[in-house]
Every structure is written in structure tokens, then in C-alpha cells.
Design a protein around this motif. Structure first.
Motif, PDB file in Angstrom:
ATOM      1  N   SER A   1       0.853  -1.188   0.106  1.00 30.97           N
ATOM      2  CA  SER A   1       0.059  -0.155  -0.033  1.00 30.97           C
ATOM      3  C   SER A   1       0.731   1.304  -0.041  1.00 30.97           C
ATOM      4  O   SER A   1       0.430   2.104  -0.777  1.00 30.97           O
ATOM      5  N   THR A   2       1.839   1.348   0.860  1.00 29.56           N
ATOM      6  CA  THR A   2       2.803   2.539   0.839  1.00 29.56           C
ATOM      7  C   THR A   2       3.541   2.716  -0.292  1.00 29.56           C
ATOM      8  O   THR A   2       3.912   3.795  -0.821  1.00 29.56           O
TER       9      THR A   2
ATOM     10  N   TYR B   1      -6.315  -0.418  -2.259  1.00 26.36           N
ATOM     11  CA  TYR B   1      -6.622  -1.902  -2.592  1.00 26.36           C
ATOM     12  C   TYR B   1      -5.888  -3.061  -1.320  1.00 26.36           C
ATOM     13  O   TYR B   1      -6.524  -3.699  -0.393  1.00 26.36           O
ATOM     14  N   TYR B   2      -4.464  -2.414  -1.219  1.00 25.32           N
ATOM     15  CA  TYR B   2      -3.704  -3.227  -0.354  1.00 25.32           C
ATOM     16  C   TYR B   2      -4.047  -2.688   0.900  1.00 25.32           C
ATOM     17  O   TYR B   2      -3.756  -3.354   2.227  1.00 25.32           O
ATOM     18  N   LEU B   3      -4.409  -1.429   1.342  1.00 22.77           N
ATOM     19  CA  LEU B   3      -4.518  -1.084   2.665  1.00 22.77           C
ATOM     20  C   LEU B   3      -5.844  -1.765   3.015  1.00 22.77           C
ATOM     21  O   LEU B   3      -6.102  -2.246   4.217  1.00 22.77           O
ATOM     22  N   LYS B   4      -6.858  -2.071   2.242  1.00 26.18           N
ATOM     23  CA  LYS B   4      -8.175  -2.892   2.617  1.00 26.18           C
ATOM     24  C   LYS B   4      -7.615  -4.363   3.085  1.00 26.18           C
ATOM     25  O   LYS B   4      -8.215  -4.987   3.851  1.00 26.18           O
ATOM     26  N   LYS B   5      -6.655  -4.873   2.088  1.00 23.13           N
ATOM     27  CA  LYS B   5      -6.206  -6.035   2.528  1.00 23.13           C
ATOM     28  C   LYS B   5      -5.598  -6.400   3.974  1.00 23.13           C
ATOM     29  O   LYS B   5      -5.896  -7.004   4.843  1.00 23.13           O
ATOM     30  N   ALA B   6      -4.833  -5.358   4.150  1.00 25.04           N
ATOM     31  CA  ALA B   6      -4.104  -5.217   5.520  1.00 25.04           C
ATOM     32  C   ALA B   6      -5.188  -5.057   6.492  1.00 25.04           C
ATOM     33  O   ALA B   6      -5.175  -5.652   7.677  1.00 25.04           O
ATOM     34  N   SER B   7      -6.086  -4.129   6.532  1.00 22.25           N
ATOM     35  CA  SER B   7      -7.374  -4.039   7.451  1.00 22.25           C
ATOM     36  C   SER B   7      -8.116  -5.075   7.734  1.00 22.25           C
ATOM     37  O   SER B   7      -8.480  -5.445   8.825  1.00 22.25           O
TER      38      SER B   7
END
Length: 267
Positions: free
Chosen positions: A216-217, A230-236
Motif C-alpha cells: 500500500s505505501t 486495495y492493499y490497505l483494505k487487505k491489511a485492514s
């Protein structure tokens, strides 16, 4: 009564949600009538045969954070063993390398690990995972970055790819500013299937949350806001209460506000 050894989970430290930070597999129940013996002068263990009846259990024993104070006690014991016997067996070489690393004797540690890889005939998968990471650390401390990376890649000759290794490769490229390379390796780590039976260890966050957050970063740094979100949602989904997530989301929203014309980002 038919079981000779029961292997359970050993959790080293827990996070704020109570989940283990690092998880090992360890033998915890052993049949006395088998007369297994304690062996080795340091890091003693019970020597049993995997050809016997082994049962894996999901029971977990959790230890809190330990004192990480470094001493040379074990190093001195191993060096006395070497002086007495003139040679170390493969297991002793592994721990010799680890103790040398802990005591900042990196050149000697490199020699010990390389001798361990040559001498080990037991396919010590549990040791390879940490040995190659320690070797990587030693080479980096010696400013030998080429061999540092090679030590991680070399691990694939001995064990299947592990997220603990692959994330180190990703961070290696990230530190060098090679973001596309780092993204590739974090993608690989994120999609690995976690092993169910192992005698090494599992660093839980490296098998999902950390690769997702890093992706995400890094996508955000490249201006790819859609992939960053998209990858922030994965992490959350993996750790919804982690404190870094709202900070990252705030920054992503700021970036989106700079491109209000892009409907795909605001959807």
C-alpha cells in the motif's frame, strides 16, 4: 498410549490483540519409556526419532517478551567444546554461528554458517530458516551487500520459499530504492501458503499484514492510489485495529482529494 511425542505451538510474545508475534513448534510431551536423552552442551534438546509416532497439537504455550540481553556464556561453552574436541558437529556449528553473530563477530560467524551448510547432512530445515537470515545480517554488517542478497536467495536451494526470507529480500531492494523489485517480492510473500507443520518458526505478520501494508505505501509513493487503497483494505482485513491503518488511510484520502476528477479513486 501409542503416541511417543506431542509437538505443540510455542508463542513468543503477543501483539495488542493477543495474537502471537512469532510462533514455533516444540516437543512438549514425551513418552518416558522411550528413554529419549537430553543432548548438547548448550541449547539442549531431547533427541527423538521422527520415525516414531509423532502427534501435532494446536495447543499453545505463550511466553511474554524476554530479556534480550546478550551474553557470551553460550559462546564460551561452544568454544571450549571446540578446543576440547577439535571439531564441532553441524548443530553446534549452527549455534556457534548464531552466538558469534549475537556477539558481533561477523567474519567468524560467516565461516561457521558456511561450514554448517557443508557439514549438515540431516536436512535441518528448522535451522536453515534462521541461519540464512543471520548470514544475511553478517554480510550486511560487513558491508558485503552482494553476498548478503545471495545468502537469502541461496536459502531456496535448501528450503521452500518462506515469507520471512522473501520479505527480507523485498526490504533489501526497498532500501536500495528499487521499488518495483521490492513490490514484486512483497507480492510473492503475500501470496505464499503458510506451512502447517514445521519445526522452525512463523513470524505471523510477515505472512500477510506487513506485505499488504508495504505494498500500500509503495504503490502510494508511485502515485498508484487505486492499488494503494486495495492493499490497505487487505491489511485492514488482517489486523483491523492496527494504529498505522488510519494514518495511511488519511494520507490516501488526501491524495485522492488532489485528483477529484478521477472517478475510479472516489468510487
Amino acid at each position: 498410549p501409542d503416541v511417543d511425542v506431542v509437538i505443540t505451538n510455542y508463542n513468543l510474545g503477543v501483539d495488542d490483540t493477543g495474537l502471537p508475534k512469532v510462533q514455533f513448534k516444540r516437543e512438549r510431551l514425551i513418552k518416558r519409556s522411550r528413554n529419549y536423552k537430553w543432548v548438547e552442551p548448550v541449547h539442549e534438546y531431547v533427541q527423538f526419532s521422527y520415525n516414531h509416532n509423532i502427534q501435532y497439537s494446536d495447543i499453545a504455550i505463550t511466553h511474554g517478551q524476554r530479556d534480550n540481553r546478550v551474553t557470551d556464556r553460550n559462546l564460551k561453552i561452544i568454544e571450549n567444546t571446540l578446543k576440547k574436541n577439535g571439531v564441532l558437529n553441524s548443530r553446534q556449528l549452527y549455534y556457534y554461528g548464531r552466538e558469534l553473530t549475537s556477539n558481533n563477530r561477523y567474519k567468524e560467524a560467516v565461516d561457521a554458517f558456511n561450514e554448517f551448510f557443508i557439514k549438515d547432512k540431516e536436512n535441518s530445515h528448522a535451522f536453515y530458516l534462521t541461519a540464512f537470515q543471520d548470514l544475511y545480517h553478517c554480510y550486511k554488517e560487513l558491508n558485503d551487500y552482494e553476498n548478503a542478497l545471495k545468502s537469502l536467495l541461496r536459502s531456496f536451494e535448501y528450503i521452500p520459499p518462506r515469507a520471512e526470507i522473501i520479505c527480507k529480500i523485498a526490504y533489501f531492494f526497498k532500501e536500495q530504492g528499487k521499488i518495483d523489485n521490492a513490490i514484486y517480492w512483497f507480492h510473492l510473500a503475500l501470496n505464499l501458503k503458510k506451512p502447517k507443520e514445521y519445526l522452525g518458526y512463523i513470524s505471523e505478520d510477515l505472512w500477510g499484514f506487513i506485505p499488504a501494508t508495504e505494498l500500500s505505501t509503495m504503490y502510494l509513493s508511485q502515485g498508484n492510489i487505486k492499488e494503494a487503497l486495495y492493499y490497505l483494505k487487505k491489511a485492514s482485513q488482517l489486523k483491523p485495529s492496527h494504529p498505522i491503518l488510519p494514518k495511511l488511510l488519511t494520507y490516501i484520502k488526501y491524495k485522492i482529494s488532489q485528483h477529484p476528477e478521477d472517478d475510479a479513486l472516489t468510487a
